[in-house]
Scaffold this motif. Sequence first.
Motif, PDB file in Angstrom:
ATOM      1  N   PRO B  34      58.702 -65.687  49.382  1.00  0.00           N
ATOM      2  CA  PRO B  34      58.346 -64.294  49.112  1.00  0.00           C
ATOM      3  C   PRO B  34      58.683 -63.350  50.264  1.00  0.00           C
ATOM      4  N   TYR B  35      59.056 -63.891  51.408  1.00  0.00           N
ATOM      5  CA  TYR B  35      59.346 -63.039  52.575  1.00  0.00           C
ATOM      6  C   TYR B  35      60.852 -62.893  52.769  1.00  0.00           C
ATOM      7  N   PRO B  36      61.274 -61.763  53.341  1.00  0.00           N
ATOM      8  CA  PRO B  36      62.720 -61.560  53.536  1.00  0.00           C
ATOM      9  C   PRO B  36      63.268 -62.499  54.620  1.00  0.00           C
ATOM     10  N   PRO B  37      64.587 -62.632  54.702  1.00  0.00           N
ATOM     11  CA  PRO B  37      65.168 -63.461  55.771  1.00  0.00           C
ATOM     12  C   PRO B  37      64.833 -62.888  57.151  1.00  0.00           C
ATOM     13  N   ALA B  38      65.061 -63.661  58.193  1.00  0.00           N
ATOM     14  CA  ALA B  38      64.794 -63.245  59.574  1.00  0.00           C
ATOM     15  C   ALA B  38      65.492 -61.912  59.880  1.00  0.00           C
ATOM     16  N   ARG B  66      77.224 -75.708  64.558  1.00  0.00           N
ATOM     17  CA  ARG B  66      76.755 -75.738  65.948  1.00  0.00           C
ATOM     18  C   ARG B  66      75.313 -75.258  66.050  1.00  0.00           C
ATOM     19  N   ALA B  67      75.001 -74.174  65.334  1.00  0.00           N
ATOM     20  CA  ALA B  67      73.628 -73.645  65.380  1.00  0.00           C
ATOM     21  C   ALA B  67      72.638 -74.682  64.841  1.00  0.00           C
ATOM     22  N   LEU B  68      73.020 -75.376  63.771  1.00  0.00           N
ATOM     23  CA  LEU B  68      72.127 -76.382  63.185  1.00  0.00           C
ATOM     24  C   LEU B  68      71.985 -77.595  64.105  1.00  0.00           C
ATOM     25  N   ALA B  69      73.092 -78.016  64.700  1.00  0.00           N
ATOM     26  CA  ALA B  69      73.053 -79.175  65.600  1.00  0.00           C
ATOM     27  C   ALA B  69      72.113 -78.889  66.766  1.00  0.00           C
ATOM     28  N   LYS B  70      72.209 -77.688  67.291  1.00  0.00           N
ATOM     29  CA  LYS B  70      71.347 -77.302  68.410  1.00  0.00           C
ATOM     30  C   LYS B  70      69.877 -77.277  67.954  1.00  0.00           C
ATOM     31  N   ARG B  71      69.614 -76.665  66.815  1.00  0.00           N
ATOM     32  CA  ARG B  71      68.248 -76.533  66.326  1.00  0.00           C
ATOM     33  C   ARG B  71      67.599 -77.891  66.074  1.00  0.00           C
ATOM     34  N   TYR B  72      68.401 -78.840  65.548  1.00  0.00           N
ATOM     35  CA  TYR B  72      67.821 -80.129  65.178  1.00  0.00           C
ATOM     36  C   TYR B  72      68.078 -81.226  66.213  1.00  0.00           C
ATOM     37  N   GLY B  73      68.690 -80.838  67.345  1.00  0.00           N
ATOM     38  CA  GLY B  73      68.887 -81.807  68.423  1.00  0.00           C
ATOM     39  C   GLY B  73      69.778 -82.988  68.067  1.00  0.00           C
ATOM     40  N   VAL B 255      69.007 -69.476  61.491  1.00  0.00           N
ATOM     41  CA  VAL B 255      68.652 -70.698  62.228  1.00  0.00           C
ATOM     42  C   VAL B 255      68.117 -70.352  63.616  1.00  0.00           C
ATOM     43  N   LYS B 256      68.632 -69.274  64.201  1.00  0.00           N
ATOM     44  CA  LYS B 256      68.270 -68.945  65.577  1.00  0.00           C
ATOM     45  C   LYS B 256      66.829 -68.441  65.735  1.00  0.00           C
ATOM     46  N   ASP B 257      66.279 -67.840  64.682  1.00  0.00           N
ATOM     47  CA  ASP B 257      64.977 -67.193  64.843  1.00  0.00           C
ATOM     48  C   ASP B 257      63.840 -68.157  64.499  1.00  0.00           C
ATOM     49  N   GLU B 258      63.522 -69.000  65.454  1.00  0.00           N
ATOM     50  CA  GLU B 258      62.502 -70.033  65.246  1.00  0.00           C
ATOM     51  C   GLU B 258      61.110 -69.427  65.039  1.00  0.00           C
ATOM     52  N   ALA B 259      60.829 -68.349  65.751  1.00  0.00           N
ATOM     53  CA  ALA B 259      59.488 -67.752  65.674  1.00  0.00           C
ATOM     54  C   ALA B 259      59.227 -67.226  64.262  1.00  0.00           C
TER      55      ALA B 259
END
Lengths: 353, 353
Positions: B34-38, B66-73, B255-259
């Motif tokens: 129900p919430y918009p994207p980051a 690359r963004a996903l690889a970084k996020r998921y280690g 992917v970048k906006d973890e908060a």
Amino acid sequence: MKLWEENIRRVVPYVPGDQPKGERLIKLNTNENPYPPAPGVARALAEMDTAQLRKYPDPGAFQLVRALAKRYGVGEDQVFVGVGSDDVLAMAFLTFFNSDKPVLFPDVTYSFYPVWASLFGIPYETPALDEDFFVRTGDYKKENGGVIFPNPNAPTGLYMPLDQVEEILRANRDVVVIVDEAYIDFAGPSALELISTYENLLVVQTFSKSRSMAGLRIGFAVGSPALIKALSDVKYSYNSYTMNLPSIVMGVEAVKDEAYFCETTKKIVATRERAKARLRELGFRFPDSRANFIFASHRWAPAQQLFEALKNEQIYVRYFHAPRLESSLRISIGTDEEMDALFHFLEEYLKGK
Amino acid sequence: MKLWEENIRRVVPYVPGDQPKGERLIKLNTNENPYPPAPGVARALAEMDTAQLRKYPDPGAFQLVRALAKRYGVGEDQVFVGVGSDDVLAMAFLTFFNSDKPVLFPDVTYSFYPVWASLFGIPYETPALDEDFFVRTGDYKKENGGVIFPNPNAPTGLYMPLDQVEEILRANRDVVVIVDEAYIDFAGPSALELISTYENLLVVQTFSKSRSMAGLRIGFAVGSPALIKALSDVKYSYNSYTMNLPSIVMGVEAVKDEAYFCETTKKIVATRERAKARLRELGFRFPDSRANFIFASHRWAPAQQLFEALKNEQIYVRYFHAPRLESSLRISIGTDEEMDALFHFLEEYLKGK
């Protein structure tokens, strides 16, 4: 090899043209349009509400279907859209080519046809082009499970006049015939004018070339309502949401701007004709392309050497390591400035040999 | 029937949930966020240069990988992206399930699994869930050609703890095991933490739910480099450019906006838990969902009647006409305000009966 690896599908992956990056490079290797998309596309992007992205897109991409139906003067039940014409064509193979008899397509043609046929277990035969790279229509009059060919053909750029297309259609009333018109807007009359006569004819086109939208991945098919329904049913059974919201919204704008479309297409055709004259002077020969590329071999300079020399100059063209293709380069039509830089380099290079 | 129609593939098309339009409607039928994207997504869109759309997108969607690889280690060679998780899953069926032995998945599960299996000619068996809709891990210990299950499962929302997932993995070293985690971010630990131990484990996730991007169509798989390479090879052999430029660019920002991701996910989980309490008070019962929906049946009010009554009020939930499912409604978790409107209507409606 581990046991779980034994059941992995073995394939020969397609190798797409390089997508090199850099400021000064000249990219004539993937048949992209050198001009940006229609101005309305940027406006549509600026007005897009990202909050809407949280929702699934319309699975039928109806806005885009409607815009295309209007543009091409057909019913809304006669248009199918997909994620690039590759998606549309693969779906068409899956939907229509389910006979035990072989599907027919030329031996020199778009390299994905045999890939899809193998993937889906479809038998096929590849009648040879004649020595000047023309399709021999007579080869498509034998029993078969379907027919597909690009018009203009790839990578030759040769256009088949509509009377020959119709000759193939008349001989194939009992199978689906697909005409893959990725480059038709640079060529001549489209087989679209035959769809009301032949309800087994599917015409496939793309936004990647004449509409400057390779980056959005939009392809479409036009045909009788029966063909379009079959295609949609298979698509929905497989993956019901493929066209994303930006593609739908920006695609509509690209279709609406007929003036811009005509203007950029004409410019590319003019540049192509100028390029033919200049390449001939430089000692090249080539089939008389009606697409946005020229498939040229030089009288004495080997294609692979030319390819490497151009690459060193940051000028990218396409070279295929394959029988009947390896003596030629496929040169996409860029802007006049880009083509002049190419000719200038070739002139100097060939002089120095 | 005409002869050319005889070789058209027959399918039972999937029927996606309604995408009704209107100002006042409450849409709880397709498990959208129900919430918009980051917020970064809107910025990326505003900065996008539409002139770049003329070029093909990077076929490997490397920025997003690359963004996903970084996020998921994980390594960049351990991530595969596709046009929604449906695209990724279909490609995984095609790539990994090529045995003569049956693939195993639960009888009540994501409705596309049997569709893809039939489409690609993959034999399969569907062990029954227990009477409380839980997967019986023991059913997955017999000889098979591969295993796939969603966790949490659909449409029940039940989460299988990782020790049970690992029990299935331990029993299946010789086939590929796919864990389809579309709803995992609302649930509990992901099987991602097992991929370094089991190189035959593929974990599939999506941007459509927890990242509020159903409209962009982005899914991804994480696994050992061997699995990812096999998947990429099949994908490239079939259609090398599927992810379009807007998806790549905006996907990276999501992917970048973890908060923001944590905040919206937590809100949805809190609303879900509140919804469970309220639905229980109203006389509903349901499996203890860990997803962003609740699959609920009422003690005495028939599901289909509730569905119709809600629809009349412009409140859309999902109803499945299928064995074991037809006594329940799948209610997506909306905002607190949307859920309150639902509860208010249900209270009045049930009182009046």
